[in-house]
Design a protein around this motif. Structure first.
Motif, PDB file in Angstrom:
ATOM      1  N   PHE A 234      17.673  14.566  37.385  1.00  0.00           N
ATOM      2  CA  PHE A 234      17.738  14.404  38.841  1.00  0.00           C
ATOM      3  C   PHE A 234      16.585  13.529  39.325  1.00  0.00           C
ATOM      4  O   PHE A 234      16.778  12.574  40.093  1.00  0.00           O
ATOM      5  N   ALA A 235      15.377  13.848  38.855  1.00  0.00           N
ATOM      6  CA  ALA A 235      14.203  13.094  39.312  1.00  0.00           C
ATOM      7  C   ALA A 235      14.276  11.636  38.870  1.00  0.00           C
ATOM      8  O   ALA A 235      14.002  10.722  39.654  1.00  0.00           O
ATOM      9  N   TYR A 236      14.673  11.404  37.608  1.00  0.00           N
ATOM     10  CA  TYR A 236      14.699  10.026  37.123  1.00  0.00           C
ATOM     11  C   TYR A 236      15.891   9.252  37.695  1.00  0.00           C
ATOM     12  O   TYR A 236      15.810   8.022  37.830  1.00  0.00           O
ATOM     13  N   ALA A 237      16.984   9.941  38.046  1.00  0.00           N
ATOM     14  CA  ALA A 237      18.067   9.262  38.762  1.00  0.00           C
ATOM     15  C   ALA A 237      17.579   8.804  40.132  1.00  0.00           C
ATOM     16  O   ALA A 237      17.870   7.679  40.570  1.00  0.00           O
ATOM     17  N   GLU A 288      23.469   7.978  22.097  1.00  0.00           N
ATOM     18  CA  GLU A 288      22.669   8.388  20.947  1.00  0.00           C
ATOM     19  C   GLU A 288      21.186   8.106  21.145  1.00  0.00           C
ATOM     20  O   GLU A 288      20.356   8.568  20.360  1.00  0.00           O
ATOM     21  N   LEU A 289      20.835   7.360  22.180  1.00  0.00           N
ATOM     22  CA  LEU A 289      19.449   6.996  22.415  1.00  0.00           C
ATOM     23  C   LEU A 289      18.672   8.219  22.918  1.00  0.00           C
ATOM     24  O   LEU A 289      19.102   8.880  23.863  1.00  0.00           O
ATOM     25  N   PRO A 290      17.547   8.579  22.304  1.00  0.00           N
ATOM     26  CA  PRO A 290      16.745   9.683  22.836  1.00  0.00           C
ATOM     27  C   PRO A 290      16.390   9.433  24.305  1.00  0.00           C
ATOM     28  O   PRO A 290      16.125   8.291  24.705  1.00  0.00           O
ATOM     29  N   TYR A 291      16.404  10.498  25.091  1.00  0.00           N
ATOM     30  CA  TYR A 291      16.270  10.341  26.538  1.00  0.00           C
ATOM     31  C   TYR A 291      14.958   9.668  26.919  1.00  0.00           C
ATOM     32  O   TYR A 291      14.932   8.776  27.772  1.00  0.00           O
ATOM     33  N   GLY A 292      13.869  10.066  26.309  1.00  0.00           N
ATOM     34  CA  GLY A 292      12.585   9.460  26.635  1.00  0.00           C
ATOM     35  C   GLY A 292      12.567   7.965  26.348  1.00  0.00           C
ATOM     36  O   GLY A 292      12.046   7.170  27.145  1.00  0.00           O
ATOM     37  N   LEU A 295      14.548   6.113  28.988  1.00  0.00           N
ATOM     38  CA  LEU A 295      13.777   5.947  30.227  1.00  0.00           C
ATOM     39  C   LEU A 295      12.781   4.803  30.093  1.00  0.00           C
ATOM     40  O   LEU A 295      12.644   3.974  31.005  1.00  0.00           O
ATOM     41  N   ARG A 296      12.095   4.744  28.966  1.00  0.00           N
ATOM     42  CA  ARG A 296      11.103   3.672  28.788  1.00  0.00           C
ATOM     43  C   ARG A 296      11.776   2.302  28.780  1.00  0.00           C
ATOM     44  O   ARG A 296      11.302   1.352  29.419  1.00  0.00           O
ATOM     45  N   LEU A 297      12.901   2.191  28.052  1.00  0.00           N
ATOM     46  CA  LEU A 297      13.602   0.911  27.991  1.00  0.00           C
ATOM     47  C   LEU A 297      14.194   0.536  29.344  1.00  0.00           C
ATOM     48  O   LEU A 297      14.124  -0.619  29.776  1.00  0.00           O
ATOM     49  N   GLY A 298      14.791   1.513  30.025  1.00  0.00           N
ATOM     50  CA  GLY A 298      15.447   1.222  31.291  1.00  0.00           C
ATOM     51  C   GLY A 298      14.474   0.810  32.374  1.00  0.00           C
ATOM     52  O   GLY A 298      14.648  -0.233  33.036  1.00  0.00           O
ATOM     53  N   PHE A 299      13.430   1.610  32.572  1.00  0.00           N
ATOM     54  CA  PHE A 299      12.452   1.261  33.599  1.00  0.00           C
ATOM     55  C   PHE A 299      11.657   0.014  33.199  1.00  0.00           C
ATOM     56  O   PHE A 299      11.274  -0.783  34.065  1.00  0.00           O
ATOM     57  N   GLY A 300      11.422  -0.149  31.894  1.00  0.00           N
ATOM     58  CA  GLY A 300      10.747  -1.366  31.456  1.00  0.00           C
ATOM     59  C   GLY A 300      11.573  -2.610  31.748  1.00  0.00           C
ATOM     60  O   GLY A 300      11.040  -3.642  32.177  1.00  0.00           O
ATOM     61  N   ALA A 301      12.898  -2.516  31.522  1.00  0.00           N
ATOM     62  CA  ALA A 301      13.767  -3.657  31.814  1.00  0.00           C
ATOM     63  C   ALA A 301      13.776  -3.966  33.310  1.00  0.00           C
ATOM     64  O   ALA A 301      13.784  -5.138  33.710  1.00  0.00           O
ATOM     65  N   MET A 302      13.762  -2.933  34.151  1.00  0.00           N
ATOM     66  CA  MET A 302      13.729  -3.188  35.589  1.00  0.00           C
ATOM     67  C   MET A 302      12.404  -3.818  36.003  1.00  0.00           C
ATOM     68  O   MET A 302      12.360  -4.676  36.891  1.00  0.00           O
ATOM     69  N   LEU A 331      20.597   2.994  31.901  1.00  0.00           N
ATOM     70  CA  LEU A 331      19.814   4.069  32.500  1.00  0.00           C
ATOM     71  C   LEU A 331      20.672   5.006  33.339  1.00  0.00           C
ATOM     72  O   LEU A 331      20.525   6.237  33.266  1.00  0.00           O
ATOM     73  N   PHE A 332      21.585   4.460  34.123  1.00  0.00           N
ATOM     74  CA  PHE A 332      22.385   5.319  34.994  1.00  0.00           C
ATOM     75  C   PHE A 332      23.323   6.208  34.177  1.00  0.00           C
ATOM     76  O   PHE A 332      23.475   7.395  34.466  1.00  0.00           O
ATOM     77  N   LEU A 333      23.963   5.641  33.154  1.00  0.00           N
ATOM     78  CA  LEU A 333      24.835   6.446  32.300  1.00  0.00           C
ATOM     79  C   LEU A 333      24.041   7.493  31.535  1.00  0.00           C
ATOM     80  O   LEU A 333      24.464   8.657  31.422  1.00  0.00           O
ATOM     81  N   ARG A 334      22.870   7.121  31.021  1.00  0.00           N
ATOM     82  CA  ARG A 334      22.086   8.077  30.223  1.00  0.00           C
ATOM     83  C   ARG A 334      21.617   9.250  31.067  1.00  0.00           C
ATOM     84  O   ARG A 334      21.577  10.399  30.589  1.00  0.00           O
ATOM     85  N   ASN A 335      21.275   9.004  32.333  1.00  0.00           N
ATOM     86  CA  ASN A 335      20.905  10.105  33.218  1.00  0.00           C
ATOM     87  C   ASN A 335      22.066  11.079  33.411  1.00  0.00           C
ATOM     88  O   ASN A 335      21.880  12.303  33.392  1.00  0.00           O
ATOM     89  N   GLU A 336      23.277  10.547  33.620  1.00  0.00           N
ATOM     90  CA  GLU A 336      24.434  11.420  33.810  1.00  0.00           C
ATOM     91  C   GLU A 336      24.717  12.243  32.563  1.00  0.00           C
ATOM     92  O   GLU A 336      25.005  13.448  32.646  1.00  0.00           O
ATOM     93  N   LEU A 337      24.640  11.617  31.391  1.00  0.00           N
ATOM     94  CA  LEU A 337      24.893  12.344  30.154  1.00  0.00           C
ATOM     95  C   LEU A 337      23.853  13.433  29.931  1.00  0.00           C
ATOM     96  O   LEU A 337      24.173  14.540  29.486  1.00  0.00           O
ATOM     97  N   GLU A 338      22.595  13.136  30.235  1.00  0.00           N
ATOM     98  CA  GLU A 338      21.537  14.131  30.067  1.00  0.00           C
ATOM     99  C   GLU A 338      21.737  15.301  31.014  1.00  0.00           C
ATOM    100  O   GLU A 338      21.539  16.462  30.644  1.00  0.00           O
ATOM    101  N   ALA A 339      22.135  15.008  32.254  1.00  0.00           N
ATOM    102  CA  ALA A 339      22.378  16.081  33.217  1.00  0.00           C
ATOM    103  C   ALA A 339      23.554  16.947  32.786  1.00  0.00           C
ATOM    104  O   ALA A 339      23.508  18.185  32.878  1.00  0.00           O
TER     105      ALA A 339
END
Length: 442
Positions: A234-237, A288-292, A295-302, A331-339
């Protein structure tokens, strides 16, 4: 952490059912119809109905908050009446909204009411749509299904404005009427869907979700608790949408003076089509990507993408947009899958909470983005705006991680705090104050 076993059985993908194909086709048509109108709303509200720009901004902000944040109400409605009935209700509301636009002399009040109806219908529809798509399917199929859903929506985003461009200013009444008829037809198609249960799934914690028509006090559906494992997604979304909406809101203002309007339109179409291709292609890898790491790749790309925009040249703008597209796809898909993986609540509830997080992020970006862009203009270099966004993309996730780590440490300390042992010969009143937290883990 992993969203699930996305890689298992990858060679034996189940074919899409006719009901899933209907939903994906409807998602495309819905977005074509919506984006035939919505991207032009600021022009129509100001030019056709004579609203001031300040009022236009307030109306669009309210509509955005309803469209994103209202997802929790869509999830609550799905728990009460079911997924199919919720989608039918949402499409009826949206059809009524577009029909309200059609009368030529309706005036600005009717136009605002129509826009809010359209936004409310979108809020009700999306959680139920996604929950229906994944209902009863194994966890390893979720990434592909959600990515295909995103691609269907995104392709509609790419084609809708182009299809409507010749008519939106010259024949708006006919356009609104055609979109209303399109939504009525899509609503009728949804009536062919069978009812399904939302909750035929088990999270990675082993908890089974409830059905979409659970009962509570006096027949009301139970309130689903906000699981601790849902708090990070929720927070990272919220943070990811917050950073992304700077790009969404202010790219036109920044890019059009640096390239032709036609080139900017081509850039938007290329972005949407690239996203439609990337989402399903990267779905299994994303799952399959670990959540952490995601997050690093997604926010880094942004961060890299917005820094690229700061160069101000066409190549930097195009490269920055491509990086933002990649970040959105992952990032958006990974957040939904994690939730989904961390919650036992019905899928519609989880998707509704993710939409609520997106609403908070979009509202915050709208609140802070204007003053920040204005400050960069006054400084004589709007590239500074994008550098400030890039810095936020790097710093805010770190701050969120630090806050989450502190809370986890506090919770662990409360859980493991030993009970106070009275001194020999003393009564209960002589217990140490440290014993006040005993039993907190029971």
């Amino acid at each position: 952490m992993r969203a699930g076993t996305a890689g298992k059985g990858a060679g034996r993908r189940a074919p899409l059912t006719r009901h899933q194909l209907l939903l994906l086709g409807a998602s495309f048509l819905i977005t074509v119809g919506s984006f035939a109108v919505l991207p032009y709303m600021s022009v129509l509200l100001h030019g056709r109905w004579g609203l001031g720009l300040g009022t236009v901004g307030a109306v669009l902000a309210a509509a955005s908050l309803i469209q994103f944040g209202g997802g929790v109400f869509g999830a609550a409605l799905a728990r009460r009446i079911g997924l199919r009935a919720t989608m039918l209700t949402a499409l009826t509301v949206r059809t009524a909204g577009f029909a309200c636009f059609a009368p030529g002399g309706g005036g600005p009040v009717l136009a605002v009411v129509a826009l809010l109806l359209v936004s409310a219908g979108a809020a009700l529809y999306l959680p139920a749509n996604k929950a229906y798509l994944v209902a009863g399917r194994p966890e390893e199929e979720r990434p592909r299904l959600l990515a295909l859903s995103g691609s269907a929506f995104t392709t509609g985003v790419a084609l809708g404005p182009v299809a409507a461009a010749p008519f939106v200013l010259s024949e708006p009444t006919a356009l609104f009427g055609a979109v209303a008829l399109l939504f009525a037809a899509v609503c009728g198609a949804h009536a062919l869907l069978p009812p399904v249960q939302d909750g035929d799934r088990t999270s990675r914690t082993g908890r089974t979700g409830r059905t979409d028509r659970g009962t509570g006090v006096r027949g009301r559906p139970p309130r689903e608790p906000f699981a601790p494992a849902e708090r990070a997604p929720f927070a990272y979304a919220l943070l990811s949408v917050y950073v992304f909406m700077y790009f969404q809101h202010y790219l036109a203002l920044y890019a059009i003076p640096r390239m032709s309007a036609a080139s900017y339109g081509f850039l938007l179409m290329a972005y949407a089509l690239l996203l439609a291709v990337l989402q399903p292609l990267l779905a299994r890898w994303t799952a399959e990507l670990p959540y952490g790491r995601a997050l690093r790749l997604g926010f880094g790309a942004m961060a890299l993408g917005t820094a690229g925009l700061a160069t101000g040249g066409p190549v930097g703008i195009a490269a920055g947009a491509a990086l933002m597209c990649w970040a959105e796809a992952v990032l958006f898909l990974r957040n939904e899958l994690e939730a989904l993986a961390g919650s036992a609540a019905p899928a519609a509830t989880v998707f509704g909470r993710q939409r609520l997080a997106a609403g908070f992020g979009a509202a915050a970006a709208a609140l802070f983005g204007g003053p920040l862009y204005g400050a960069a203009e006054r400084a004589g270099d709007t590239g500074l705006f994008w550098l400030a966004v890039a810095a936020q993309s790097l710093l805010l996730p770190v701050a969120g991680w630090a806050v989450g780590r502190a809370r986890r440490d506090q919770a662990a300390a409360r859980t493991t705090a030993p009970a106070a042992v009275p001194a020999p010969g003393s009564g209960p009143a002589s217990a140490s104050p440290s014993g006040s937290g005993s039993g907190s883990g029971s």
